[in-house]
Each structure stands twice: as structure tokens, then as C-alpha cells.
Scaffold this active site. Structure first.
Site, PDB file in Angstrom:
ATOM      1  N   ASP A 140       0.789  -1.124   0.137  1.00 31.30           N
ATOM      2  CA  ASP A 140      -0.096  -0.202  -0.057  1.00 31.30           C
ATOM      3  C   ASP A 140       0.800   1.281  -0.046  1.00 31.30           C
ATOM      4  OD1 ASP A 140      -2.084  -1.493   0.107  1.00 31.30           O
ATOM      5  OD2 ASP A 140      -2.280  -1.351   2.319  1.00 31.30           O
ATOM      6  N   LYS A 141       0.268   2.128  -0.251  1.00 30.69           N
ATOM      7  CA  LYS A 141       1.031   3.569  -0.568  1.00 30.69           C
ATOM      8  C   LYS A 141       1.719   3.932   0.652  1.00 30.69           C
ATOM      9  CE  LYS A 141      -1.491   7.586  -0.593  1.00 30.69           C
ATOM     10  NZ  LYS A 141      -0.944   8.339   0.037  1.00 30.69           N
TER      11      LYS A 141
END
Length: 312
Positions: A136-137
Site C-alpha cells: 500500500d502507498k
């Protein structure tokens, strides 16, 4: 990008066809088909090889893998990369927070893909972007990229067969049990394209193992636990959803525990990655230290090989 692979046929592969040999070596079906229909990329003893050729011990087989940039790709950006390991086949990177892996409609620049295209392009090695374990970011830590279609195909199969072992560190609210395993199924939350939830009726099987490593009492009277986690499955937001479901949500998680008083993003770090090298078959294990925002909360903790804590 060009990668040349040379094989000397051993007794083990005597009388194999070239097709059977390449299959045994993990060449994906699509890549095998490409090699058999393309001139100048497959040679047996210096001459063009064919799928049905029977191999003899001591035969020399040469495979040439050559790729060009895809027709559309993210603009290369000169963004520094924390490279843990690199060779002709793979690139292992310690990804920072706030960096998406892939571009999206709302975040087309400043992604890991942009940075990697620039880095490999500067070395004349650019080709399609193949990230094997997406993060995830706002999750930091180790991700592995394949430099060509063969390593990509083999690593992708390892991922599907759960042979790539991923260990995470997370900081959660509260004092967790010493260890545990969560098998609650996970599904999309109704009305949301992003949020997930435990869903025993429609969710997909998900399994997370965790072990508590350290605790900390805060001046506010609250407590934190630093935990290690290992996944048997790879559902979207699996760690975040499972720990929230147990009542120990990750701090700084904008979806499942939006309290940013201690950290400005979910406190999740992919600290260790183990897998078999797709070409050499060497067993590899990489670790990445806690990022600064998590280290500030547990300054005494230092990442080391965490295999033993999950072997009991």
C-alpha cells in the site's frame, strides 16, 4: 533490456525435448511460445533450436531474452531508491511511506514505477514494470521487482503458491496477546470501493499469524504493542482489517483507526522477505530496519531475522 541465459545440459535432462527442459526450468507458457516462434533467440550448440529437439548431456543451450519499453509507461522520475539487492534478474527495494507502487488516475507521478523506470533506463535496462509483492502507498518496506519475463513468471508463481514469505512489523493500540492466528474471512465493505471488513458470509479466506515483540505505556494512559505478522494469504488490507477486528487497530490508519496523534500514516512495515532466486535457485532473505516514524515509538527495537519467532 537483454538477458542471455546459458545452460549446459546435465545427465538429469538427457533426452528431454527443449520444450520439456524449459518447462522444468520454470519458463511460463507464453514465454516458451515466444521463444519457439521468434528467430535468433534460442540456440542449441550454436544453431537454431526447436521445441521438439531432443537434448543430450553436454549440449549447450542459449536463450536470449530481450524486451523494450511498453507503448505506454509512467514518466521516468529521478527519485532516490533504497536498493537492498540487485542483479541481472531482480531488484529488491526498501519502499518509503507515501509512495504508491503503481500509478493511478489520481496519482500518476511520484510512484515507485516512475522511480524504477528512471533508474533502470539510466542503465539501459528498462522494460515492463513487474512488482511482485505490492505494498500500500503508506506501507513501508521490502518489495521485489522482476527485471524480465522469466524472473517475473517464476516469482509470480512463487507468490501464488505462497512460497514468498513476508514478515511485517506493526504498531497497534493496546496490549495484544503474546501470539495468535486470525482466520476471519475478508470482503469489500458495502458502498465502498476501498474499505474492507471481516465478512463471514461473503468474505474470502484470510490467515494472519502475529506475535507480540514489545509494549509501551503512553503518558496518556494508553498502551501500544509492536507486533510481527506473517501472512498465509494476501487479501487487500488484510493486516489492517484483522487487527482492527481483534480490537488492536494499527495506529495512524486513516480507514480503520484515524488517530494521527502518534504517526501520520498506518504503522506498518514490510521488514523481511524470503524467497528462492528465480534463476540461481539460491535461498534469499532480506531485512529492512524500522522507518524513523515507527522507530521513534520503539527506539530500543532493531530489526533482525525474525524466522525463529514463527517457528515455534
Amino acid at each position: 533490456m537483454k538477458r542471455i541465459l546459458d545452460y549446459t545440459i546435465t545427465n538429469e535432462y538427457e533426452n528431454f525435448t527443449i520444450r520439456e527442459f524449459l518447462t522444468e526450468k520454470g519458463y511460463p507458457k507464453g514465454l516458451r511460445a515466444h521463444l519457439f516462434r521468434t528467430e535468433g533467440v534460442l540456440f542449441r550448440n550454436g544453431e537454431a533450436g526447436h521445441s521438439s529437439d531432443r537434448l543430450k548431456a553436454s549440449d549447450k543451450l542459449k536463450i536470449i531474452l530481450e524486451e523494450s519499453m511498453p507503448e505506454t509507461y509512467p514518466a521516468p522520475e529521478n527519485i532516490p531508491l533504497s536498493i537492498l539487492y540487485e542483479d541481472k534478474d531482480i531488484l529488491v527495494i526498501n519502499k518509503p511511506a507515501h509512495m504508491p507502487v503503481h500509478p493511478s488516475m489520481t496519482h500518476y507521478e511520484h510512484t515507485l514505477a516512475n522511480a524504477v523506470f528512471y533508474y533502470l533506463g539510466s542503465k539501459k535496462e528498462a522494460g515492463p514494470f513487474r512488482c511482485i509483492n505490492r505494498l500500500d502507498k503508506d506501507t513501508t518496506g521490502i518489495t521485489v521487482l522482476a527485471k524480465h519475463s522469466l524472473s517475473g513468471g517464476i516469482l509470480g508463481r512463487q507468490m501464488n503458491e505462497r512460497k514468498i514469505h513476508r514478515t511485517y512489523l506493526a504498531i497497534v493500540r493496546g496490549i495484544t496477546p503474546e501470539s495468535g492466528t486470525i482466520t476471519a474471512p475478508i470482503g469489500r465493505k458495502e458502498g465502498s470501493v476501498l474499505e474492507r471488513q471481516v465478512d463471514f458470509e461473503h468474505g474470502e479466506y484470510a490467515c494472519t499469524h502475529y506475535r507480540r515483540l514489545a509494549t509501551k505505556e503512553m503518558l496518556s494512559g494508553n498502551a501500544l504493542s509492536l507486533i510481527a505478522l506473517r501472512l498465509d494469504t494476501g487479501r487487500t488490507h488484510q493486516i489492517r482489517v484483522h487487527m482492527s477486528y481483534l480490537g488492536y487497530p494499527l495506529i495512524g490508519d486513516f480507514l480503520y483507526n484515524p488517530d494521527f496523534s502518534l504517526i501520520k500514516r498506518q504503522a506498518l512495515h514490510a521488514c523481511q522477505l524470503e524467497f528462492e532466486h528465480p534463476i540461481t535457485k539460491e535461498q534469499l532473505c532480506f531485512t529492512a530496519p524500522l522507518p524513523g516514524d515507527m522507530q521513534m515509538l520503539f527506539p530500543e527495537f532493531h530489526v533482525k531475522n525474525l524466522n525463529n519467532i514463527f517457528s515455534n
